[in-house]
Scaffold this motif. Structure first.
Motif, mmCIF file in Angstrom:
data_model
loop_
_atom_site.group_PDB
_atom_site.id
_atom_site.type_symbol
_atom_site.label_atom_id
_atom_site.label_comp_id
_atom_site.label_asym_id
_atom_site.label_seq_id
_atom_site.Cartn_x
_atom_site.Cartn_y
_atom_site.Cartn_z
ATOM 1 N N LYS A 1 14.578 4.864 -17.712
ATOM 2 C CA LYS A 1 15.510 4.791 -18.850
ATOM 3 C C LYS A 1 16.721 5.679 -18.595
ATOM 4 C CE LYS A 1 15.626 5.341 -23.899
ATOM 5 N NZ LYS A 1 16.766 6.290 -23.963
ATOM 6 N N GLU A 2 16.460 6.835 -17.991
ATOM 7 C CA GLU A 2 17.563 7.782 -17.735
ATOM 8 C C GLU A 2 18.547 7.205 -16.729
ATOM 9 O OE1 GLU A 2 14.312 9.546 -19.657
ATOM 10 O OE2 GLU A 2 14.307 8.545 -17.688
ATOM 11 N N LYS A 3 18.036 6.609 -15.677
ATOM 12 C CA LYS A 3 18.927 6.034 -14.674
ATOM 13 C C LYS A 3 19.660 4.815 -15.224
ATOM 14 C CE LYS A 3 17.015 7.567 -10.261
ATOM 15 N NZ LYS A 3 18.264 8.204 -9.829
ATOM 16 N N ALA A 4 18.964 3.975 -15.954
ATOM 17 C CA ALA A 4 19.598 2.783 -16.514
ATOM 18 C C ALA A 4 20.775 3.143 -17.409
ATOM 19 C CB ALA A 4 18.572 1.966 -17.289
ATOM 20 N N ALA B 1 19.723 3.375 1.954
ATOM 21 C CA ALA B 1 20.071 2.045 2.445
ATOM 22 C C ALA B 1 20.444 1.135 1.276
ATOM 23 C CB ALA B 1 18.904 1.443 3.215
ATOM 24 N N PHE B 2 21.353 0.201 1.529
ATOM 25 C CA PHE B 2 21.731 -0.756 0.494
ATOM 26 C C PHE B 2 20.512 -1.569 0.082
ATOM 27 C CE2 PHE B 2 25.764 -0.225 2.873
ATOM 28 C CZ PHE B 2 26.555 0.222 1.825
ATOM 29 N N ALA C 1 8.372 14.584 -6.415
ATOM 30 C CA ALA C 1 8.784 13.197 -6.175
ATOM 31 C C ALA C 1 10.246 13.136 -5.771
ATOM 32 C CB ALA C 1 8.553 12.368 -7.435
ATOM 33 N N ARG C 2 10.510 12.407 -4.724
ATOM 34 C CA ARG C 2 11.869 12.298 -4.215
ATOM 35 C C ARG C 2 12.646 11.277 -5.037
ATOM 36 N NH1 ARG C 2 13.554 9.854 1.177
ATOM 37 N NH2 ARG C 2 11.416 9.112 1.127
ATOM 38 N N ASP C 3 13.882 11.595 -5.372
ATOM 39 C CA ASP C 3 14.734 10.676 -6.108
ATOM 40 C C ASP C 3 15.342 9.698 -5.107
ATOM 41 O OD1 ASP C 3 17.516 11.077 -8.441
ATOM 42 O OD2 ASP C 3 16.110 9.454 -8.083
ATOM 43 N N GLU C 4 14.649 8.594 -4.886
ATOM 44 C CA GLU C 4 15.021 7.701 -3.787
ATOM 45 C C GLU C 4 16.158 6.735 -4.130
ATOM 46 O OE1 GLU C 4 11.759 4.175 -4.696
ATOM 47 O OE2 GLU C 4 11.707 5.289 -2.834
ATOM 48 N N ILE C 5 16.404 6.507 -5.427
ATOM 49 C CA ILE C 5 17.420 5.532 -5.841
ATOM 50 C C ILE C 5 18.681 6.257 -6.292
ATOM 51 C CG2 ILE C 5 17.945 3.681 -7.465
ATOM 52 C CD1 ILE C 5 14.954 3.078 -7.577
ATOM 53 N N GLN C 6 19.813 5.836 -5.722
ATOM 54 C CA GLN C 6 21.099 6.434 -6.056
ATOM 55 C C GLN C 6 22.135 5.331 -6.282
ATOM 56 O OE1 GLN C 6 21.700 9.628 -6.557
ATOM 57 N NE2 GLN C 6 19.629 10.293 -5.982
ATOM 58 N N PRO C 7 23.194 5.611 -7.058
ATOM 59 C CA PRO C 7 24.238 4.597 -7.260
ATOM 60 C C PRO C 7 24.962 4.273 -5.955
ATOM 61 C CG PRO C 7 24.401 6.374 -8.879
ATOM 62 C CD PRO C 7 23.433 6.837 -7.831
ATOM 63 N N LEU C 8 25.614 3.130 -5.927
ATOM 64 C CA LEU C 8 26.427 2.776 -4.766
ATOM 65 C C LEU C 8 27.564 3.770 -4.597
ATOM 66 C CD1 LEU C 8 26.877 -1.091 -5.196
ATOM 67 C CD2 LEU C 8 25.576 0.059 -3.397
ATOM 68 N N GLN D 1 0.823 -1.212 0.000
ATOM 69 C CA GLN D 1 0.000 0.000 0.000
ATOM 70 C C GLN D 1 0.857 1.262 0.000
ATOM 71 O OE1 GLN D 1 -2.352 -0.720 3.483
ATOM 72 N NE2 GLN D 1 -3.508 -2.394 2.536
ATOM 73 N N ASP D 2 1.935 1.236 0.786
ATOM 74 C CA ASP D 2 2.844 2.388 0.817
ATOM 75 C C ASP D 2 3.475 2.625 -0.548
ATOM 76 O OD1 ASP D 2 2.262 2.707 3.475
ATOM 77 O OD2 ASP D 2 4.142 1.851 4.217
ATOM 78 N N GLU D 3 3.834 1.525 -1.218
ATOM 79 C CA GLU D 3 4.471 1.642 -2.528
ATOM 80 C C GLU D 3 3.479 2.195 -3.553
ATOM 81 O OE1 GLU D 3 7.555 1.803 -5.006
ATOM 82 O OE2 GLU D 3 7.673 1.203 -2.892
ATOM 83 N N GLN D 4 2.238 1.748 -3.472
ATOM 84 C CA GLN D 4 1.219 2.259 -4.392
ATOM 85 C C GLN D 4 0.963 3.744 -4.163
ATOM 86 O OE1 GLN D 4 -2.106 -0.330 -3.621
ATOM 87 N NE2 GLN D 4 -1.379 -1.935 -5.010
ATOM 88 N N ALA D 5 0.912 4.159 -2.886
ATOM 89 C CA ALA D 5 0.692 5.571 -2.570
ATOM 90 C C ALA D 5 1.858 6.422 -3.061
ATOM 91 C CB ALA D 5 0.512 5.738 -1.062
ATOM 92 N N LYS D 6 3.056 5.899 -2.908
ATOM 93 C CA LYS D 6 4.247 6.629 -3.348
ATOM 94 C C LYS D 6 4.229 6.796 -4.868
ATOM 95 C CE LYS D 6 8.089 5.427 -1.428
ATOM 96 N NZ LYS D 6 9.319 4.640 -1.102
ATOM 97 N N SER D 7 3.824 5.732 -5.560
ATOM 98 C CA SER D 7 3.777 5.775 -7.018
ATOM 99 C C SER D 7 2.717 6.768 -7.500
ATOM 100 C CB SER D 7 3.474 4.381 -7.566
ATOM 101 O OG SER D 7 3.366 4.388 -8.958
ATOM 102 N N GLU D 8 1.567 6.747 -6.851
ATOM 103 C CA GLU D 8 0.506 7.684 -7.231
ATOM 104 C C GLU D 8 0.928 9.124 -6.981
ATOM 105 O OE1 GLU D 8 -2.856 6.445 -5.015
ATOM 106 O OE2 GLU D 8 -3.128 4.568 -6.136
ATOM 107 N N ASN D 9 1.598 9.358 -5.872
ATOM 108 C CA ASN D 9 2.062 10.715 -5.555
ATOM 109 C C ASN D 9 3.091 11.186 -6.572
ATOM 110 O OD1 ASN D 9 2.303 13.035 -3.572
ATOM 111 N ND2 ASN D 9 4.427 12.319 -3.612
ATOM 112 N N ALA D 10 3.968 10.270 -6.992
ATOM 113 C CA ALA D 10 4.984 10.636 -7.978
ATOM 114 C C ALA D 10 4.347 10.988 -9.320
ATOM 115 C CB ALA D 10 5.977 9.491 -8.152
#
Length: 505
Positions: free
Chosen positions: A340-343, A329-330, A75-82, A59-68
């Motif tokens: 596509k941009e991140k990939a 977090a890892f 929308a917060r850029d939650e994914i970053q490279p190592l 449910q949290d993931e669905q809400a986050k996706s809808e908000n984005a």
């Protein structure tokens, strides 16, 4: 001893799951006994907790996706490279030349070998899968990929462990110590594969290993649940269950009795043996360096509680999960979760893909870390797989074979522990040397027996060429793991020209 009907009814009623007794009074005595034993083996409070956490996460993931979607600018850029500090590489590139990588690897190898010499290392194999996709009814580890020796995946891996024991014993003897080195091999099977797996090891003499050092235990299962979180019956006298994912090994090692001792679990057995470091991997990788001293040494030197080997993505859109940071977090990020941009994003210094650390299910743990996983589980969200699950109508008792998904199976992945460690060690290795998965049937496009066999022969050809031998075009030379673990000890073949296919055993 059959568990008490009254106590089980009370336990399941308190959990809101007493519907599992709907047909109990009309069952035969043997079916009643079977159902009670199955219900007694289920931690019903854990099942409810796992379902609740999984639903909340979904449910949290669905809400986050809808908000984005509604507020893309917010929308917060939650994914970053190592971060570079978390990764070491044995792959030469613009910033790491081959000689530096070699010197570093030699240092780590000595640290890892010392740990093996001191009997502090164990191996944990995830081998619960059947070879159905390969056209085989046997456990996948029994599969013969077509080498000249016809060695199975189990045999290749068992002989690599045996070779490491021999190398460590020789190192002990050279230093004047006792020559025995032991690497216990904990083999996680599943209900359908346990009997055949054990029989295969017995038939093959445990591949030269001490049988007391080969310990079998079962992967756990979880009940299939309705969309409302209710346990589903597969028949009037049984609960529908499914494996709880490869991440189920964490609960299995603390719950399942091991063949080493009927009175202790796998974790307890590791403690009794004085194990400190564990290498875990999946059975389907024919190139896996089991108990790799280099990987062990890297993680030990780094002080990592948990570690992962990775290989570089072959192209930006390769269908593989990558290690990255999610909310700091890892985490393993699936390819479908990357834009596509991140990939296609590149590292400004090296020009390599920013998200290139492909996960290959090859991990390191300290025993201290595995001891702590139970306390983390309450925060781990099991993954929901909605399925068409055959079940029984509780009103009529009639069998139901649904045409659309009517329930869910819950799985934990082995990498779901990564967000809970600040000391993750990531080691990048060369794909051609360490990763060739067996997923698909002969003749498939990729990851099949033909590619596995090819990759082993190509690796061993490189070993021989590095030792000064020549292998003629089209010639296949199979080097037994008992001859060489990683290309060492082949110097005697310097100047040899291999003109016909052969085995070095």
């Amino acid at each position: 001893m059959t568990p008490s009907l009254e106590s089980l009814r009370q336990r399941y009623a308190a959990a809101g799951q007493d519907h599992v007794f709907t047909f109990y009074d009309n069952l035969s005595p043997s079916d009643q006994k079977s159902l009670l034993e199955q219900l007694d083996g289920i931690d019903i409070d854990r099942v409810n907790r796992v379902w609740s956490t999984a639903m909340k996460a979904e449910q949290d993931e669905q809400a986050k996706s809808e908000n984005a979607n509604q507020h893309p600018d917010e929308a917060r850029d939650e994914i970053q490279p190592l971060p570079s500090s978390a990764v070491a590489s044995l792959v030469p590139n613009a910033t790491t030349d081959e000689s530096t990588s070699h010197k570093t690897a030699v240092k780590w190898q000595q640290i890892g070998t010392d740990a093996i010499k001191d009997n502090k290392v164990a191996v944990l194999l995830m081998a619960g899968g059947q070879g159905t996709r390969l056209g085989s009814s046997a456990p996948k580890g029994c599969y013969d990929i077509g080498l000249a020796s016809h060695k199975s995946l189990f045999q290749l891996q068992g002989e690599r462990i045996r070779k490491l024991e021999m190398l460590a014993a020789a190192s002990k003897e050279a230093s004047g110590g006792e020559t025995r080195a032991r690497i216990p091999w904990y083999v996680m099977t599943s209900g359908p594969t346990r009997k055949d797996t054990e029989a295969f090891f017995v038939e093959n003499g445990y591949f030269g290993l001490n049988k007391d050092d080969v310990i079998f235990f079962n992967q756990g299962v979880l009940p299939a649940l309705s969309n409302e979180g209710k346990i589903m019956l597969s028949s009037k006298s049984s609960v529908s269950v499914a494996p709880d994912g490869n991440g189920g090994l964490y609960s299995a090692i603390r719950q399942s009795p091991s063949t080493a001792s009927s009175n202790r679990t796998v974790l307890e057995d590791m403690h009794a043996r004085g194990i400190q470091y564990i290498h875990a991997y999946c059975v389907d990788n024919c190139l896996v360096k089991v108990a790799d001293p280099v990987f062990l040494g890297y993680c030990i030197e780094k002080g990592a509680a948990c570690g992962a080997k990775v290989v570089r993505k072959e192209d930006p859109h390769e269908s593989v999960g990558v290690l990255a940071l999610r909310d700091g977090a890892f985490s393993v990020v699936e390819y479908s979760e990357l834009s596509k941009e991140k990939a296609e994003q590149r590292d400004e210094e090296t020009g390599e893909l920013a998200y290139r650390a492909a996960n290959i299910a090859n991990h390191f743990y300290t025993l201290d870390f595995l001891d702590q996983v139970e306390s983390m589980e309450a925060e781990m969200a099991f993954h929901i797989a909605r399925k068409k699950i055959p079940t029984v109508d509780l009103q009529t008792g009639q069998a139901i074979k649904p045409d659309t998904p009517n329930g869910m199976k819950l799985e934990l992945f082995v990498f779901d522990v990564f967000p809970f460690t600040k000391a993750l060690g990531v080691l990048e290795v060369q794909r051609q040397e360490e990763f060739s998965p067996l997923k698909n049937a002969p003749g498939s496009k990729s990851d099949n027996p033909e590619t596995s066999r090819r990759d082993i022969y190509e690796q061993q050809k490189r070993w021989l060429q590095s030792a000064g031998a020549e292998v003629r075009q089209g010639v296949e030379v199979e080097v037994s793991p008992l001859v060489s673990y990683n290309g060492e000890g082949l110097e005697k073949y310097e100047g040899t020209v291999f003109e016909i296919s052969t085995q070095l055993d």
